[in-house]
Design an enzyme around this catalytic site. Structure first.
Site, PDB file in Angstrom:
ATOM      1  N   ALA A 252      23.457  33.764  63.567  1.00 55.24           N
ATOM      2  CA  ALA A 252      23.291  34.992  62.788  1.00 55.24           C
ATOM      3  C   ALA A 252      22.352  34.754  61.616  1.00 55.24           C
ATOM      4  CB  ALA A 252      24.636  35.479  62.267  1.00 55.24           C
TER       5      ALA A 252
ATOM      6  N   ILE B  91      25.072  30.208  60.927  1.00 50.60           N
ATOM      7  CA  ILE B  91      24.617  31.406  60.236  1.00 50.60           C
ATOM      8  C   ILE B  91      23.642  30.997  59.140  1.00 50.60           C
ATOM      9  CG2 ILE B  91      26.596  31.393  58.665  1.00 50.60           C
ATOM     10  CD1 ILE B  91      26.513  34.487  58.742  1.00 50.60           C
ATOM     11  N   CYS B  92      22.653  31.847  58.907  1.00 50.38           N
ATOM     12  CA  CYS B  92      21.705  31.687  57.816  1.00 50.38           C
ATOM     13  C   CYS B  92      21.003  30.331  57.907  1.00 50.38           C
ATOM     14  CB  CYS B  92      22.430  31.901  56.489  1.00 50.38           C
ATOM     15  SG  CYS B  92      21.334  32.106  55.073  1.00 50.38           S
ATOM     16  N   ARG B  93      20.987  29.575  56.856  1.00 51.02           N
ATOM     17  CA  ARG B  93      20.277  28.295  56.814  1.00 51.02           C
ATOM     18  C   ARG B  93      20.865  27.266  57.783  1.00 51.02           C
ATOM     19  NH1 ARG B  93      15.869  25.998  53.633  1.00 51.02           N
ATOM     20  NH2 ARG B  93      15.907  23.848  54.306  1.00 51.02           N
TER      21      ARG B  93
ATOM     22  N   THR C  91      21.360  27.643  60.791  1.00 52.38           N
ATOM     23  CA  THR C  91      20.607  27.705  62.053  1.00 52.38           C
ATOM     24  C   THR C  91      19.474  26.675  62.048  1.00 52.38           C
ATOM     25  OG1 THR C  91      19.195  29.493  61.236  1.00 52.38           O
ATOM     26  CG2 THR C  91      21.164  30.129  62.492  1.00 52.38           C
TER      27      THR C  91
END
Length: 107
Positions: free
Chosen positions: A56, A3-5, A7
């Site tokens: 996400a 999720i977020c960073r 990824t």
């Protein structure tokens, strides 16, 4: 799951180059991961779950969690739906629907 960073870590290892995924918006992974080559697999949604990969954006935490719970088969589908509706709306009727789907703890 990422999720977020997080990824970006997957992108850095090329794990998103050939798989459907999302992140913090088009252009984000290119900005933070110069070797990212998965643009054609990017889906601009809050969370994407496909082929044992769940990603996400920072705004997709609740849907991401739903995808994880679903993947792990933690709840029956009606329980998961009630859980998601309750936490995404805060409406009390979904809390009561959620409680009705859970097994009783009779001894």
């Amino acid at each position: 799951c990422a999720i977020c960073r997080a990824t970006a870590a997957l992108a850095n290892f090329g794990l998103l180059d050939q798989r459907p995924h999302t992140s913090n918006g088009p252009g984000f992974l290119e900005m933070v991961s110069p070797d990212y080559n998965g643009q054609s697999f990017y889906i601009d949604k809050p969370s994407v779950a496909e082929n044992n990969l769940i990603t996400a954006s920072c705004t997709g935490a609740l849907l991401w969690t739903k995808h994880i719970i679903e993947y792990l088969d933690v709840f029956q589908s009606d329980t998961l739906e009630s859980w998601y509706k309750y936490f995404s709306t805060g409406e009390p009727q979904y809390f009561f629907a959620l409680m009705q789907t859970l097994p009783s703890e009779k001894g």
